[in-house]
Design a protein around this motif. Sequence first.
Motif, PDB file in Angstrom:
ATOM      1  N   ALA A  74       3.582   9.176   1.902  1.00  0.00           N
ATOM      2  CA  ALA A  74       2.795   7.943   1.969  1.00  0.00           C
ATOM      3  C   ALA A  74       2.879   7.307   3.357  1.00  0.00           C
ATOM      4  N   GLU A  75       4.063   7.294   3.953  1.00  0.00           N
ATOM      5  CA  GLU A  75       4.216   6.714   5.286  1.00  0.00           C
ATOM      6  C   GLU A  75       3.485   7.540   6.337  1.00  0.00           C
ATOM      7  N   MET A  76       3.540   8.851   6.219  1.00  0.00           N
ATOM      8  CA  MET A  76       2.826   9.706   7.161  1.00  0.00           C
ATOM      9  C   MET A  76       1.319   9.506   7.021  1.00  0.00           C
ATOM     10  N   ASN A 114       0.828  -1.212   0.000  1.00  0.00           N
ATOM     11  CA  ASN A 114       0.000   0.000   0.000  1.00  0.00           C
ATOM     12  C   ASN A 114       0.858   1.256   0.000  1.00  0.00           C
ATOM     13  N   ILE A 115       1.896   1.248   0.815  1.00  0.00           N
ATOM     14  CA  ILE A 115       2.805   2.391   0.880  1.00  0.00           C
ATOM     15  C   ILE A 115       3.524   2.537  -0.455  1.00  0.00           C
ATOM     16  N   HIS A 116       3.904   1.430  -1.057  1.00  0.00           N
ATOM     17  CA  HIS A 116       4.597   1.426  -2.350  1.00  0.00           C
ATOM     18  C   HIS A 116       3.749   2.141  -3.407  1.00  0.00           C
ATOM     19  N   LYS A 117       2.489   1.759  -3.512  1.00  0.00           N
ATOM     20  CA  LYS A 117       1.607   2.358  -4.514  1.00  0.00           C
ATOM     21  C   LYS A 117       1.434   3.849  -4.286  1.00  0.00           C
ATOM     22  N   LEU A 118       1.191   4.232  -3.041  1.00  0.00           N
ATOM     23  CA  LEU A 118       1.013   5.648  -2.734  1.00  0.00           C
ATOM     24  C   LEU A 118       2.298   6.435  -2.965  1.00  0.00           C
ATOM     25  N   ALA A 119       3.426   5.859  -2.579  1.00  0.00           N
ATOM     26  CA  ALA A 119       4.706   6.539  -2.738  1.00  0.00           C
ATOM     27  C   ALA A 119       4.999   6.822  -4.206  1.00  0.00           C
ATOM     28  N   VAL A 120       4.737   5.863  -5.062  1.00  0.00           N
ATOM     29  CA  VAL A 120       4.974   6.057  -6.494  1.00  0.00           C
ATOM     30  C   VAL A 120       4.025   7.123  -7.043  1.00  0.00           C
ATOM     31  N   LYS A 121       2.786   7.090  -6.599  1.00  0.00           N
ATOM     32  CA  LYS A 121       1.810   8.092  -7.044  1.00  0.00           C
ATOM     33  C   LYS A 121       2.272   9.497  -6.643  1.00  0.00           C
ATOM     34  N   TYR A 122       2.616   9.660  -5.379  1.00  0.00           N
ATOM     35  CA  TYR A 122       3.053  10.970  -4.905  1.00  0.00           C
ATOM     36  C   TYR A 122       4.373  11.391  -5.544  1.00  0.00           C
ATOM     37  N   ALA A 123       5.279  10.444  -5.717  1.00  0.00           N
ATOM     38  CA  ALA A 123       6.569  10.754  -6.332  1.00  0.00           C
ATOM     39  C   ALA A 123       6.394  11.254  -7.757  1.00  0.00           C
ATOM     40  N   GLU A 124       5.489  10.628  -8.491  1.00  0.00           N
ATOM     41  CA  GLU A 124       5.234  11.082  -9.857  1.00  0.00           C
ATOM     42  C   GLU A 124       4.683  12.503  -9.856  1.00  0.00           C
ATOM     43  N   GLU A 125       3.786  12.802  -8.916  1.00  0.00           N
ATOM     44  CA  GLU A 125       3.239  14.155  -8.804  1.00  0.00           C
ATOM     45  C   GLU A 125       4.347  15.159  -8.498  1.00  0.00           C
TER      46      GLU A 125
END
Length: 57
Positions: A50-52, A19-30
Amino acid sequence: MKDELFKDCSMRLNMLDENIHKLAVKYAEEYYTTNQCSKEEALERGIVKAEMEGRKL
């Protein structure tokens, strides 16, 4: 796929929960596209956000 942009950082991403992986990639792309920062910086910012969010901080 979004992971293609950060495939050179796969070792860092593989250490995260799914879950963190998916969110991290999404936010990183943004971050990468809007803030014009490096991929590494965008990825670190995405992981932190994502972790926060996952810990509800």
